[in-house]
Design a protein around this motif. Structure first.
Motif, mmCIF file in Angstrom:
data_model
loop_
_atom_site.group_PDB
_atom_site.id
_atom_site.type_symbol
_atom_site.label_atom_id
_atom_site.label_comp_id
_atom_site.label_asym_id
_atom_site.label_seq_id
_atom_site.Cartn_x
_atom_site.Cartn_y
_atom_site.Cartn_z
ATOM 1 N N THR A 94 0.828 -1.212 0.000
ATOM 2 C CA THR A 94 0.000 0.000 0.000
ATOM 3 C C THR A 94 0.857 1.255 0.000
ATOM 4 O OG1 THR A 94 -1.785 -1.137 1.179
ATOM 5 C CG2 THR A 94 -1.774 1.277 1.254
ATOM 6 N N PHE A 95 1.883 1.261 0.860
ATOM 7 C CA PHE A 95 2.743 2.445 0.971
ATOM 8 C C PHE A 95 3.428 2.744 -0.357
ATOM 9 C CE2 PHE A 95 6.761 4.576 1.870
ATOM 10 C CZ PHE A 95 6.374 5.601 2.709
ATOM 11 N N PHE A 96 4.032 1.734 -0.976
ATOM 12 C CA PHE A 96 4.806 1.980 -2.188
ATOM 13 C C PHE A 96 3.926 2.146 -3.423
ATOM 14 C CE2 PHE A 96 8.568 0.010 0.095
ATOM 15 C CZ PHE A 96 9.241 1.208 0.172
ATOM 16 N N ASN A 97 2.745 1.575 -3.411
ATOM 17 C CA ASN A 97 1.820 1.845 -4.525
ATOM 18 C C ASN A 97 1.395 3.302 -4.531
ATOM 19 O OD1 ASN A 97 1.805 -0.714 -5.668
ATOM 20 N ND2 ASN A 97 0.134 -1.448 -4.366
ATOM 21 N N GLU A 98 1.320 3.890 -3.347
ATOM 22 C CA GLU A 98 0.959 5.308 -3.238
ATOM 23 C C GLU A 98 2.165 6.223 -3.434
ATOM 24 O OE1 GLU A 98 -0.828 5.635 0.590
ATOM 25 O OE2 GLU A 98 -2.707 4.642 -0.004
ATOM 26 N N LYS A 99 3.359 5.701 -3.191
ATOM 27 C CA LYS A 99 4.571 6.515 -3.253
ATOM 28 C C LYS A 99 5.627 5.813 -4.114
ATOM 29 C CE LYS A 99 3.739 8.226 1.459
ATOM 30 N NZ LYS A 99 3.311 9.583 1.082
ATOM 31 N N GLU A 100 5.263 5.550 -5.354
ATOM 32 C CA GLU A 100 6.156 4.799 -6.228
ATOM 33 C C GLU A 100 7.456 5.556 -6.496
ATOM 34 O OE1 GLU A 100 6.186 2.256 -10.393
ATOM 35 O OE2 GLU A 100 4.631 3.785 -10.076
ATOM 36 N N GLU A 101 7.395 6.871 -6.586
ATOM 37 C CA GLU A 101 8.608 7.639 -6.836
ATOM 38 C C GLU A 101 9.611 7.470 -5.694
ATOM 39 O OE1 GLU A 101 9.537 9.123 -9.625
ATOM 40 O OE2 GLU A 101 7.682 8.249 -10.417
ATOM 41 N N LEU A 102 9.101 7.361 -4.477
ATOM 42 C CA LEU A 102 9.964 7.129 -3.322
ATOM 43 C C LEU A 102 10.616 5.760 -3.414
ATOM 44 C CD1 LEU A 102 10.878 8.463 -0.657
ATOM 45 C CD2 LEU A 102 8.963 7.298 0.475
ATOM 46 N N LEU A 103 9.858 4.775 -3.870
ATOM 47 C CA LEU A 103 10.418 3.433 -4.079
ATOM 48 C C LEU A 103 11.510 3.474 -5.138
ATOM 49 C CD1 LEU A 103 10.392 0.341 -3.742
ATOM 50 C CD2 LEU A 103 8.568 0.266 -5.461
ATOM 51 N N LYS A 104 11.244 4.127 -6.258
ATOM 52 C CA LYS A 104 12.241 4.209 -7.338
ATOM 53 C C LYS A 104 13.523 4.878 -6.849
ATOM 54 C CE LYS A 104 8.991 4.405 -11.228
ATOM 55 N NZ LYS A 104 8.471 5.249 -12.347
ATOM 56 N N GLU A 105 13.355 5.915 -6.040
ATOM 57 C CA GLU A 105 14.528 6.616 -5.516
ATOM 58 C C GLU A 105 15.334 5.707 -4.579
ATOM 59 O OE1 GLU A 105 15.508 10.434 -2.609
ATOM 60 O OE2 GLU A 105 13.566 10.287 -3.609
ATOM 61 N N ASN A 106 14.640 4.903 -3.793
ATOM 62 C CA ASN A 106 15.329 4.084 -2.798
ATOM 63 C C ASN A 106 16.066 2.902 -3.406
ATOM 64 O OD1 ASN A 106 15.731 4.136 0.100
ATOM 65 N ND2 ASN A 106 14.717 2.143 0.163
ATOM 66 N N ILE A 107 15.626 2.432 -4.579
ATOM 67 C CA ILE A 107 16.249 1.252 -5.177
ATOM 68 C C ILE A 107 17.262 1.596 -6.261
ATOM 69 C CG2 ILE A 107 14.226 -0.162 -4.670
ATOM 70 C CD1 ILE A 107 13.425 0.036 -7.607
ATOM 71 N N GLN A 108 17.516 2.886 -6.477
ATOM 72 C CA GLN A 108 18.369 3.289 -7.596
ATOM 73 C C GLN A 108 19.864 3.068 -7.340
ATOM 74 O OE1 GLN A 108 19.064 7.589 -8.229
ATOM 75 N NE2 GLN A 108 17.790 7.921 -6.405
ATOM 76 N N TYR A 109 20.256 2.914 -6.059
ATOM 77 C CA TYR A 109 21.678 2.831 -5.717
ATOM 78 C C TYR A 109 22.177 1.389 -5.782
ATOM 79 C CZ TYR A 109 20.446 7.384 -3.759
ATOM 80 O OH TYR A 109 19.981 8.665 -3.576
ATOM 81 N N PRO A 110 23.218 1.110 -6.568
ATOM 82 C CA PRO A 110 23.741 -0.264 -6.636
ATOM 83 C C PRO A 110 24.479 -0.679 -5.366
ATOM 84 C CG PRO A 110 25.096 1.211 -7.946
ATOM 85 C CD PRO A 110 23.915 2.009 -7.507
ATOM 86 N N PHE A 111 24.951 0.311 -4.592
ATOM 87 C CA PHE A 111 25.585 0.054 -3.299
ATOM 88 C C PHE A 111 24.919 0.944 -2.255
ATOM 89 C CE2 PHE A 111 28.786 -0.791 -6.560
ATOM 90 C CZ PHE A 111 29.171 -2.086 -6.229
ATOM 91 N N ARG A 112 25.081 0.597 -0.996
ATOM 92 C CA ARG A 112 24.414 1.331 0.079
ATOM 93 C C ARG A 112 24.753 2.817 0.052
ATOM 94 N NH1 ARG A 112 24.191 -2.016 5.762
ATOM 95 N NH2 ARG A 112 23.332 -3.959 4.952
ATOM 96 N N ASN A 113 23.756 3.624 0.358
ATOM 97 C CA ASN A 113 23.902 5.071 0.317
ATOM 98 C C ASN A 113 23.131 5.670 1.487
ATOM 99 O OD1 ASN A 113 23.142 7.935 -0.651
ATOM 100 N ND2 ASN A 113 24.626 7.279 -2.193
ATOM 101 N N THR A 114 23.655 6.728 2.075
ATOM 102 C CA THR A 114 23.017 7.321 3.244
ATOM 103 C C THR A 114 21.701 8.022 2.915
ATOM 104 O OG1 THR A 114 24.299 9.363 3.005
ATOM 105 C CG2 THR A 114 25.206 7.653 4.439
ATOM 106 N N ASN A 115 21.386 8.179 1.628
ATOM 107 C CA ASN A 115 20.101 8.754 1.251
ATOM 108 C C ASN A 115 18.970 7.730 1.327
ATOM 109 O OD1 ASN A 115 20.979 11.392 0.640
ATOM 110 N ND2 ASN A 115 21.745 10.709 -1.354
ATOM 111 N N GLN A 116 19.324 6.480 1.559
ATOM 112 C CA GLN A 116 18.322 5.424 1.579
ATOM 113 C C GLN A 116 17.680 5.255 2.952
ATOM 114 O OE1 GLN A 116 20.997 2.276 -0.233
ATOM 115 N NE2 GLN A 116 19.127 1.899 -1.411
ATOM 116 N N PHE A 117 16.605 4.473 2.968
ATOM 117 C CA PHE A 117 15.975 4.064 4.213
ATOM 118 C C PHE A 117 15.711 2.560 4.134
ATOM 119 C CE2 PHE A 117 12.656 5.364 1.253
ATOM 120 C CZ PHE A 117 11.776 4.292 1.282
#
Length: 344
Positions: free
Chosen positions: A232-255
């Protein structure tokens, strides 16, 4: 109230064999691209450390412990990157009800982010596994159950059971991030200890869920998840999901999506919290000195704990590894793939 006996609960485990030459080559090629074009001050200095990808065989203990101490778990989904653990034969997968989930399937709608070597990105997609039960338990491959567990240890009716402690949210600006990065570098260079700015990660997901003054610091134990909460959360906030999965290695911008899910449940009073000090234990080859390890092995042998996390296994001495293996084989019972193995 306990959950209905006919309500299926699955387990999801993420695993990688970083020793595999093909995987190492792919990771090195991506690291070159990432370092040259995308690396910023938000990148973690320890994000590409070999220790994040080394396979020390802990998965065998994890699988054996689930089938020994939580046989009510329906299916075990093992998320991999085009890899199959050598011991996990088709016959064994059938007997243990294990299904492999490749990254290409997990990221089927976002293949542009592949390849990824980032557990935060992978965790963000676990809820989308085809066929996954509405309730599942997320295991790192170094989690081991050490005594019988019931569904009620993770789910109580529609309520999740979360283990950890509440902590205060503090400001984490750029200066503090730089200081932590420097401390992480020193810890790795001088002491061989890997730090990953875990507190910042936990603060981020708490704030996303609407917490402003405190967050729930989750411990290294198996984690119950309601699939629908993240869907439910990511269906409503898909852009947030796309942003969080864009990094091939861990990044402090992630959650962390796993802990985000927990805070979403806490916000809606759909979770209870427990302090796991008396039932959970970590054995760390990086930070534990021998006297501490000896005491922990004794507690493990006496089944004084329910949840074990094995970190930095490669740094443990050979005698400790052998003793640990002996104890776990005795606890976990009749699993041929454990008994035939010689730990080094």
């Amino acid at each position: 109230m306990s959950i209905n006996s006919d309500q299926k609960i699955d387990a999801v485990i993420t695993w990688v064999d970083g020793n595999d030459p093909v995987h190492r080559k792919k990771r090195a090629e991506m690291a070159c691209i990432y370092n040259a074009k995308q690396r910023t001050s938000s990148s973690l200095s320890t994000a590409g450390d070999e220790t994040r990808f080394i396979d020390n065989g802990e998965l065998k203990y994890c699988l054996a412990s689930i089938r020994t101490f939580a046989p009510w778990i329906h299916k075990i989904y093992l998320v991999t990157d085009n890899q199959v653990p050598p011991f996990l034969t088709p016959e064994l997968r059938d007997r243990y009800n294990v299904e492999l989930v490749d990254h290409t399937e997990l990221f089927r709608d976002y293949n542009e982010v592949l390849p990824t070597f980032n557990s935060r990105s992978i965790e963000s997609m676990l809820w989308s596994i085809e066929g996954l039960s509405p309730r599942f338990i997320y295991f790192n491959d170094d989690f081991v159950l050490t005594k019988p567990c019931k569904p009620e240890h993770f789910f109580q009716d529609h309520t999740l059971v979360l283990r950890g402690k509440w902590k205060r949210i503090f400001k984490y600006g750029k200066v503090r991030q730089v200081i932590n990065q420097f401390v992480s570098f020193l810890a790795k260079s001088v002491l061989g200890i890997t730090r990953s700015m875990h507190h910042l990660l936990q603060i981020r997901y708490a704030q996303l869920a609407g917490f402003s003054t405190r967050y729930f610091h989750g411990y290294h134990v198996p984690r119950p998840i309601n699939k629908e909460t993240l869907a439910t959360f990511f269906n409503e906030k898909e852009e947030l999901l796309k942003e969080n999965i864009q990094y091939p290695f861990r990044n402090t911008n992630q959650f962390s999506s796993i802990f985000l899910a927990h805070h979403l449940e806490l916000k809606q009073d759909r979770a209870v919290t427990l302090d796991p000090d008396n039932e959970a234990m970590m054995i760390s080859g990086e930070t534990d000195f021998q006297p501490f390890i000896s005491r922990k092995l004794k507690k493990l042998e006496n089944q004084e704990i329910r949840f074990l996390c094995l970190q930095g296994y490669e740094y443990l001495s050979t005698p400790v590894k052998q003793r640990l293996h002996q104890i776990l084989v005795k606890l976990l019972g009749n699993h041929d793939f454990l008994k035939l193995e010689t730990r080094k």
